[in-house]
Design a protein around this motif. Structure first.
Motif, PDB file in Angstrom:
ATOM      1  N   GLU A  14       0.799  -1.221   0.000  1.00 43.32           N
ATOM      2  CA  GLU A  14       0.000   0.000   0.000  1.00 43.32           C
ATOM      3  C   GLU A  14       0.834   1.275   0.000  1.00 43.32           C
ATOM      4  N   TYR A  15       2.012   1.218   0.636  1.00 47.14           N
ATOM      5  CA  TYR A  15       2.750   2.464   0.864  1.00 47.14           C
ATOM      6  C   TYR A  15       4.138   2.523   0.232  1.00 47.14           C
ATOM      7  N   ALA A  16       4.579   1.464  -0.419  1.00 44.70           N
ATOM      8  CA  ALA A  16       5.937   1.469  -0.970  1.00 44.70           C
ATOM      9  C   ALA A  16       6.142   2.567  -2.006  1.00 44.70           C
ATOM     10  N   ALA A  17       5.091   2.938  -2.712  1.00 46.07           N
ATOM     11  CA  ALA A  17       5.219   3.962  -3.749  1.00 46.07           C
ATOM     12  C   ALA A  17       4.940   5.369  -3.237  1.00 46.07           C
ATOM     13  N   LYS A  18       4.565   5.507  -1.979  1.00 44.57           N
ATOM     14  CA  LYS A  18       4.228   6.821  -1.427  1.00 44.57           C
ATOM     15  C   LYS A  18       5.490   7.651  -1.202  1.00 44.57           C
ATOM     16  N   THR A  19       5.402   8.942  -1.507  1.00 45.78           N
ATOM     17  CA  THR A  19       6.523   9.847  -1.268  1.00 45.78           C
ATOM     18  C   THR A  19       6.531  10.298   0.181  1.00 45.78           C
ATOM     19  N   ALA A  20       7.625  10.966   0.581  1.00 46.81           N
ATOM     20  CA  ALA A  20       7.722  11.498   1.947  1.00 46.81           C
ATOM     21  C   ALA A  20       6.600  12.499   2.204  1.00 46.81           C
ATOM     22  N   GLU A  21       6.284  13.301   1.198  1.00 43.81           N
ATOM     23  CA  GLU A  21       5.211  14.292   1.361  1.00 43.81           C
ATOM     24  C   GLU A  21       3.855  13.607   1.563  1.00 43.81           C
ATOM     25  N   GLU A  22       3.645  12.536   0.843  1.00 44.72           N
ATOM     26  CA  GLU A  22       2.371  11.815   0.965  1.00 44.72           C
ATOM     27  C   GLU A  22       2.249  11.117   2.319  1.00 44.72           C
TER      28      GLU A  22
ATOM     29  N   ALA B 194       3.347  12.596   5.053  1.00 41.15           N
ATOM     30  CA  ALA B 194       3.444  13.654   6.064  1.00 41.15           C
ATOM     31  C   ALA B 194       2.280  13.602   7.036  1.00 41.15           C
ATOM     32  N   SER B 195       1.098  13.251   6.523  1.00 38.16           N
ATOM     33  CA  SER B 195      -0.032  13.032   7.423  1.00 38.16           C
ATOM     34  C   SER B 195       0.151  11.654   8.034  1.00 38.16           C
ATOM     35  N   PRO B 196       0.421  11.543   9.338  1.00 37.65           N
ATOM     36  CA  PRO B 196       0.921  10.297   9.934  1.00 37.65           C
ATOM     37  C   PRO B 196       0.047   9.066   9.630  1.00 37.65           C
ATOM     38  N   VAL B 197       0.713   8.043   9.168  1.00 36.10           N
ATOM     39  CA  VAL B 197       0.083   6.732   8.979  1.00 36.10           C
ATOM     40  C   VAL B 197       0.577   5.848  10.110  1.00 36.10           C
ATOM     41  N   ARG B 198      -0.295   5.603  11.081  1.00 36.37           N
ATOM     42  CA  ARG B 198       0.114   4.861  12.263  1.00 36.37           C
ATOM     43  C   ARG B 198      -0.009   3.348  12.005  1.00 36.37           C
ATOM     44  N   VAL B 199       0.981   2.613  12.501  1.00 36.33           N
ATOM     45  CA  VAL B 199       0.997   1.163  12.272  1.00 36.33           C
ATOM     46  C   VAL B 199       1.479   0.442  13.521  1.00 36.33           C
ATOM     47  N   ARG B 200       1.003  -0.785  13.658  1.00 32.48           N
ATOM     48  CA  ARG B 200       1.534  -1.725  14.652  1.00 32.48           C
ATOM     49  C   ARG B 200       1.918  -2.984  13.888  1.00 32.48           C
ATOM     50  N   ILE B 201       3.188  -3.356  13.946  1.00 34.04           N
ATOM     51  CA  ILE B 201       3.660  -4.496  13.185  1.00 34.04           C
ATOM     52  C   ILE B 201       4.501  -5.407  14.071  1.00 34.04           C
ATOM     53  N   ALA B 202       4.643  -6.644  13.634  1.00 35.33           N
ATOM     54  CA  ALA B 202       5.485  -7.608  14.343  1.00 35.33           C
ATOM     55  C   ALA B 202       6.339  -8.343  13.315  1.00 35.33           C
ATOM     56  N   GLY B 203       7.494  -8.811  13.771  1.00 30.94           N
ATOM     57  CA  GLY B 203       8.339  -9.576  12.860  1.00 30.94           C
ATOM     58  C   GLY B 203       9.636  -9.991  13.528  1.00 30.94           C
TER      59      GLY B 203
ATOM     60  N   PHE C 154       7.418   6.748   7.697  1.00 28.76           N
ATOM     61  CA  PHE C 154       8.117   7.907   7.146  1.00 28.76           C
ATOM     62  C   PHE C 154       9.203   7.400   6.202  1.00 28.76           C
ATOM     63  N   ARG C 155       9.839   8.317   5.523  1.00 27.09           N
ATOM     64  CA  ARG C 155      10.974   7.955   4.678  1.00 27.09           C
ATOM     65  C   ARG C 155      12.242   8.570   5.261  1.00 27.09           C
ATOM     66  N   THR C 156      13.301   7.769   5.305  1.00 21.69           N
ATOM     67  CA  THR C 156      14.581   8.244   5.834  1.00 21.69           C
ATOM     68  C   THR C 156      15.238   9.175   4.813  1.00 21.69           C
ATOM     69  N   ARG C 157      16.388   9.709   5.173  1.00 26.09           N
ATOM     70  CA  ARG C 157      17.117  10.594   4.253  1.00 26.09           C
ATOM     71  C   ARG C 157      17.520   9.873   2.974  1.00 26.09           C
ATOM     72  N   THR C 158      17.722   8.564   3.093  1.00 26.33           N
ATOM     73  CA  THR C 158      18.071   7.786   1.892  1.00 26.33           C
ATOM     74  C   THR C 158      16.838   7.357   1.108  1.00 26.33           C
ATOM     75  N   GLY C 159      15.658   7.692   1.612  1.00 22.72           N
ATOM     76  CA  GLY C 159      14.423   7.402   0.898  1.00 22.72           C
ATOM     77  C   GLY C 159      13.780   6.070   1.229  1.00 22.72           C
ATOM     78  N   GLU C 160      14.303   5.347   2.242  1.00 19.99           N
ATOM     79  CA  GLU C 160      13.751   4.030   2.550  1.00 19.99           C
ATOM     80  C   GLU C 160      12.506   4.149   3.434  1.00 19.99           C
ATOM     81  N   LEU C 161      11.444   3.467   3.034  1.00 20.69           N
ATOM     82  CA  LEU C 161      10.228   3.437   3.839  1.00 20.69           C
ATOM     83  C   LEU C 161      10.529   2.757   5.170  1.00 20.69           C
ATOM     84  N   SER C 162      10.133   3.416   6.269  1.00 20.87           N
ATOM     85  CA  SER C 162      10.493   2.925   7.598  1.00 20.87           C
ATOM     86  C   SER C 162       9.376   3.228   8.581  1.00 20.87           C
ATOM     87  N   VAL C 163       9.465   2.596   9.749  1.00 23.17           N
ATOM     88  CA  VAL C 163       8.554   2.881  10.855  1.00 23.17           C
ATOM     89  C   VAL C 163       9.331   3.634  11.919  1.00 23.17           C
ATOM     90  N   HIS C 164       8.863   4.822  12.254  1.00 21.55           N
ATOM     91  CA  HIS C 164       9.441   5.594  13.365  1.00 21.55           C
ATOM     92  C   HIS C 164       8.800   5.058  14.643  1.00 21.55           C
TER      93      HIS C 164
END
Length: 501
Positions: free
Chosen positions: A42-50, A52-61, A117-127
């Motif tokens: 769902e979110y791999a193609a989203k930009t950092a700007e997209e 910006a409105s927080p997408v909250r997640v709970r994940i396990a792995g 969010f996206r890091t400075r290198t552009g990788e999709l991540s969970v803060h």
């Protein structure tokens, strides 16, 4: 002390530290909002700007990589064959949670809560804003997560194989799709799924040696089934006119890249048809299962492109002429000549000799999906004879990649003829054929109540999965293949010793 022992003691010490912080090293239920594959989809193609409105997640792995940098750090969590980066910052999470982060090892299973969010290198991540421990690993993962290559370890510790080798997971997901496709197709043809006994007082339905067990209460020996065939055909007698079973079979035979003593078959039987009807149905089943498993009817297997959309067809006799290797290719007349057959085989009867020559000369050359039909009566005790050639029966087998994958025939439903066939098999057993069929008196009795004309077939799920996943060995497509016992596991003794301190 070995390095493994040192690492084990370190992990056990960390468990004590985790408990001291008020966490459980082996946690409880964790309510997640997303799976990692769902987030990536769902979110791999989203930009950092997209984002910006927080997408909250709970994940396990499971922690796959770990990179600590003082008051912050990164890790990758793996789930369902995908991975997602998390970012942990000391001033962004409770102090106790950050202390837990400091105790994490690669291989641990954790749950996190935060926002994308996206890091400075552009990788999709969970803060990360909250972290929970779900399971602590005591043993090290394969070095640098580069994969597990030792074949013995892969088969024996399949759980580790699935963790370390993502392609293994794909094989077994494909296997599941293959079974689902076959089940769905048969049910669309009004077949009913049934279950028959795995422990049988008399084994039958195939030529194979059984495993023997003993029932204490009844004080009788029983056999693990080598095939469900005779029970399924009893159901035809009872009026269930289209039945199938996805069954485990057990044959006390050797191990090879194509054989495992415990394996999975699909067997199905249809009243009021014959082997030609089963051949037509098989062509339909195989084409669709290839589409469902791989997306198309052309499948790459060990350098060969197999076409599941077009099955070649040869009689057994014609196949010997067609695929003969070397000099002295026989003519069609010769393969019908008993003297020629017996002169090219050490078998007793022309029918047995024909089958022997076929196995030696033809089988391993049948790379493309191929139907071989019209078998000698000596090798087919449960098949109906051809009306115009009683030395042969209405039977077929399907080969691909040099392996037999399916076997079917017009079912013999004459009880007198079936009794004579069993007598023939008993004669072969007396001559030393340990795999010859036994006399099944109850099955003859069932046929005596009248079984409608019918066709039946068995498909080897494991070999079919090998081909559709490009796997070289049957052990690659069975989650827990049979292996020799490995003896004592030192880890158990070491844990016992450390626990006693």
């Amino acid at each position: 002390m070995s390095l493994e022992d040192e690492l084990l003691e370190q992990r056990l010490e960390r468990i004590r530290e985790i408990e001291a912080l008020g966490f459980r090293p082996y946690g409880q239920r964790f309510e997640f909002s997303h799976t990692i594959p769902a987030i990536l989809a769902e979110y791999a193609a989203k930009t950092a700007e997209e984002l910006a409105s927080p997408v909250r997640v709970r994940i396990a792995g499971r922690v796959q990589t770990l990179r600590r940098m003082g008051k912050a750090g990164f890790a990758h969590l793996a789930q369902a064959g995908e991975r997602l980066q998390i970012y942990v910052k000391k001033d962004a999470i409770p102090e106790r949670d950050f202390a837990i982060y400091q105790l994490i090892d690669v291989g641990d299973i954790i749950g996190v809560e935060g926002y994308l969010f996206r890091t400075r290198t552009g990788e999709l991540s969970v803060h990360v804003e909250h972290l929970e421990y779900l399971a602590k690993t005591l043993l090290s993962m394969p070095e640098k997560w580069h994969g597990l290559e030792d074949v013995e370890t892969r088969y024996r510790q399949r759980y580790l194989d699935l963790i370390a080798n993502p392609e293994v997971r794909k094989v077994f997901l494909t296997r599941s799709r293959i079974i689902s496709s076959l089940r769905r197709q048969l049910e669309s043809h009004d077949f009913v799924e049934v279950e028959t006994p795995m422990m049988q007082p008399l084994y039958g339905g195939a030529a194979a040696r059984p495993f023997v067990t003993h029932h204490n209460t009844l004080d009788i020996d029983l056999y693990l089934r080598i095939a469900p065939e005779l029970y399924l055909k009893r159901l035809l007698v009872g009026g269930l006119e289209r039945v199938y079973e996805i069954n485990r079979n057990f044959r006390n035979e050797g191990l090879s890249t194509q054989h495992n003593p415990e394996f999975t078959m699909l067997e199905f039987y249809q009243a009021y048809t014959d082997y030609r009807g089963m051949i037509d149905l098989s062509a339909e089943l195989f084409a669709q299962v290839a589409r469902d498993a791989t997306g198309g009817v052309e499948v790459e297997y060990l350098g060969n492109k197999l076409n599941f959309g077009s099955l070649q067809r040869f009689t057994m006799r014609d196949a010997i002429v067609e695929f003969w290797r070397g000099d002295g290719r026989p003519t069609a007349e010769q393969v019908r000549d008993p003297e020629w057959l017996l002169g090219n085989s050490g078998k007793v009867t022309p029918g047995e000799a024909l089958a022997d020559i076929f196995e030696r000369v033809v089988e391993d050359q049948l790379i493309q999906p191929t139907i071989i039909y019209d078998y000698p009566v000596e090798t087919s005790p449960l098949s109906k004879k051809k009306p115009d050639d009683p030395a042969f029966v209405e039977r077929f087998e399907i080969y691909m990649a040099g392996m037999e994958v399916a076997n079917g025939y017009t079912e013999l439903n004459d009880p007198q003829e079936q009794r004579r066939r069993f007598d023939m098999q008993l004669g072969m057993r007396e001559r030393g054929d340990e795999e010859a069929h036994q006399m099944d008196e109850d099955y003859v009795r069932a046929l005596s109540y009248g079984m409608p004309p019918a066709g039946g077939e068995g498909i080897g799920i494991d070999r079919l999965t090998m081909i559709l996943t490009g796997s070289r060995s049957i052990r690659d497509v069975i989650l827990f293949p049979l292996l020799r016992p490995e003896g004592s596991i030192d880890l158990v003794a070491r844990l016992r010793e450390l626990d006693g301190r």
